[in-house]
Enzyme design. Sequence first.
Site, short mmCIF file in Angstrom:
data_model
loop_
_atom_site.label_atom_id
_atom_site.label_comp_id
_atom_site.label_asym_id
_atom_site.label_seq_id
_atom_site.Cartn_x
_atom_site.Cartn_y
_atom_site.Cartn_z
N ASP A 155 0.88 -1.16 0.00
CA ASP A 155 0.00 0.00 0.00
C ASP A 155 0.93 1.22 0.00
O ASP A 155 2.12 1.11 0.35
CB ASP A 155 -0.87 -0.07 1.26
CG ASP A 155 -1.61 1.21 1.56
OD1 ASP A 155 -2.29 1.73 0.65
OD2 ASP A 155 -1.53 1.70 2.70
N ARG A 156 0.44 2.38 -0.42
CA ARG A 156 1.31 3.55 -0.46
C ARG A 156 1.19 4.44 0.78
O ARG A 156 2.09 4.47 1.62
CB ARG A 156 1.00 4.38 -1.72
CG ARG A 156 2.07 5.42 -2.06
CD ARG A 156 1.57 6.45 -3.06
NE ARG A 156 0.81 7.50 -2.38
CZ ARG A 156 0.27 8.55 -3.02
NH1 ARG A 156 0.37 8.66 -4.34
NH2 ARG A 156 -0.38 9.48 -2.33
N ASP A 157 0.04 5.14 0.88
CA ASP A 157 -0.10 6.13 1.96
C ASP A 157 -0.17 5.45 3.33
O ASP A 157 -1.01 4.58 3.55
CB ASP A 157 -1.36 6.98 1.73
CG ASP A 157 -1.25 7.79 0.44
OD1 ASP A 157 -2.30 8.05 -0.19
OD2 ASP A 157 -0.13 8.15 0.04
N ASP A 215 0.73 9.66 5.70
CA ASP A 215 -0.63 9.83 5.21
C ASP A 215 -1.23 11.04 5.90
O ASP A 215 -0.66 11.58 6.85
CB ASP A 215 -1.47 8.57 5.48
CG ASP A 215 -2.74 8.54 4.64
OD1 ASP A 215 -3.53 7.58 4.79
OD2 ASP A 215 -2.94 9.46 3.84
N TYR A 266 -5.81 14.01 2.80
CA TYR A 266 -5.26 13.41 1.55
C TYR A 266 -3.87 13.97 1.26
O TYR A 266 -3.50 15.03 1.78
CB TYR A 266 -6.21 13.64 0.36
CG TYR A 266 -7.56 12.99 0.58
CD1 TYR A 266 -8.48 13.54 1.46
CD2 TYR A 266 -7.90 11.79 -0.04
CE1 TYR A 266 -9.71 12.93 1.70
CE2 TYR A 266 -9.12 11.19 0.19
CZ TYR A 266 -10.02 11.76 1.07
OH TYR A 266 -11.23 11.13 1.30
N ASN A 312 -5.19 3.15 -3.23
CA ASN A 312 -6.44 3.88 -3.48
C ASN A 312 -6.10 5.35 -3.60
O ASN A 312 -5.37 5.87 -2.74
CB ASN A 312 -7.43 3.69 -2.34
CG ASN A 312 -8.13 2.34 -2.36
OD1 ASN A 312 -7.98 1.56 -3.30
ND2 ASN A 312 -8.90 2.05 -1.31
N SER A 352 -8.66 8.05 -4.17
CA SER A 352 -9.99 8.66 -4.41
C SER A 352 -9.89 10.18 -4.49
O SER A 352 -10.83 10.83 -4.93
CB SER A 352 -10.95 8.26 -3.28
OG SER A 352 -10.58 8.88 -2.06
N CYS A 372 -6.11 3.13 -7.86
CA CYS A 372 -7.56 3.24 -8.12
C CYS A 372 -7.91 4.71 -8.00
O CYS A 372 -7.84 5.29 -6.92
CB CYS A 372 -8.37 2.44 -7.10
SG CYS A 372 -10.13 2.88 -7.09
N HIS A 380 -10.81 6.05 -8.44
CA HIS A 380 -12.26 6.17 -8.29
C HIS A 380 -12.68 6.56 -6.87
O HIS A 380 -11.89 6.43 -5.92
CB HIS A 380 -12.92 4.85 -8.69
CG HIS A 380 -12.51 4.37 -10.04
ND1 HIS A 380 -11.72 3.24 -10.23
CD2 HIS A 380 -12.73 4.88 -11.27
CE1 HIS A 380 -11.50 3.07 -11.51
NE2 HIS A 380 -12.10 4.04 -12.17
N LYS A 440 -9.67 -0.82 -3.13
CA LYS A 440 -9.60 -1.70 -1.94
C LYS A 440 -10.74 -1.33 -1.01
O LYS A 440 -11.10 -0.14 -0.91
CB LYS A 440 -8.25 -1.49 -1.24
CG LYS A 440 -7.02 -1.89 -2.06
CD LYS A 440 -5.72 -1.50 -1.37
CE LYS A 440 -5.52 0.00 -1.38
NZ LYS A 440 -4.21 0.39 -0.78
O1 LIG Z 1 -3.42 4.02 1.71
P1 LIG Z 1 -3.60 4.19 0.20
O2 LIG Z 1 -4.54 3.16 -0.39
O3 LIG Z 1 -2.24 4.22 -0.54
O4 LIG Z 1 -4.23 5.66 -0.05
C1 LIG Z 1 -5.16 6.20 0.88
C2 LIG Z 1 -5.52 7.55 0.32
O5 LIG Z 1 -6.09 7.42 -0.96
C3 LIG Z 1 -6.57 8.28 1.15
O6 LIG Z 1 -7.67 7.39 1.36
C4 LIG Z 1 -8.76 8.07 1.98
O7 LIG Z 1 -9.83 7.15 2.14
P2 LIG Z 1 -11.10 7.24 1.12
O8 LIG Z 1 -10.56 6.86 -0.27
O9 LIG Z 1 -11.63 8.65 1.17
O10 LIG Z 1 -12.08 6.18 1.66
C5 LIG Z 1 -8.36 8.62 3.36
O11 LIG Z 1 -8.06 7.51 4.21
C6 LIG Z 1 -7.10 9.50 3.24
O12 LIG Z 1 -6.64 9.83 4.52
C7 LIG Z 1 -6.02 8.77 2.48
O13 LIG Z 1 -4.94 9.67 2.23
MG LIG Z 2 -2.69 3.33 3.36
ZN LIG Z 3 -11.15 1.88 -8.90
#
Ligand SMILES: O=P(O)(O)OC[C@@H](O)[C@H]1O[C@@H](OP(=O)(O)O)[C@@H](O)[C@@H](O)[C@@H]1O
Ligand SMILES: [Mg+2]
Ligand SMILES: [Zn+2]
Length: 177
Positions: free
Chosen positions: A7-9, A15, A19, A51, A53, A89, A91, A101
């Site tokens: 996973d990235r963030d 994180d 965002y 993810n 979004s 992703c 989306h 995810k």
């Molecule tokens: O951890 P990965 O998958 O690399 O990326 C997570 C991010 O896309 C963001 O995902 C969001 O969740 P929602 O997408 O709003 O449910 C929130 O949790 C943010 O704090 C976070 O930065």
């Molecule tokens: Mg993450």
């Molecule tokens: Zn997607």
Amino acid sequence: MKLLILDRDGVINHDSDAYIKSVEEWLPLPGSIEAIAQLSKAGWTVAVATNQSGIARGYYDLAVLDAMHERLRVLVAEQGGEVGLIVYCPHGPDDGCDCRKPKPGMLKTIAAHYDVALAGVWFVGDSLGDLEAAKAVDCQPVLVKTGKGEKTLGKTLPVGTLIFDDLAAIAAELIHN
Ligand SMILES: O=P(O)(O)OC[C@@H](O)[C@H]1O[C@@H](OP(=O)(O)O)[C@@H](O)[C@@H](O)[C@@H]1O
Ligand SMILES: [Mg+2]
Ligand SMILES: [Zn+2]
């Protein structure tokens, strides 16, 4: 092949509940770049499934996202390593895509890219959705305590989830055992 999916963030970089919206906000966690480089130099292929979004929400665009990932690649290359396939992703939660995810679509994309089976492949995340995505395709769910990991620890984790402090600890485990 020795494949590790991250996973990235919250795993590679800090994180934020607001965002990560720019390259300037994309800050590696302590030891994460070195960990990826060491794994790469030890023969591991390190892929990323994230993810994003924030794209659907209009917080940043694909050019900014690509710039963050170029930054990651440059930093790891400076340590003599390389980053494998990065899948994201773009989306939102209500878009009904197959890649966000906890759906395992991105993990399947990575497996198809490298033509490998996912069973037992470690997928390292900080959120419950990461662990559930892993479980859905028989990956080994691995939780780190960085990012949202401490909060995730308080939830009911998939059976068999491994827990590490951070990515550096995972690299040490995989390289030296
Ligand atoms: O951890 P990965 O998958 O690399 O990326 C997570 C991010 O896309 C963001 O995902 C969001 O969740 P929602 O997408 O709003 O449910 C929130 O949790 C943010 O704090 C976070 O930065
Ligand atoms: Mg993450
Ligand atoms: Zn997607």
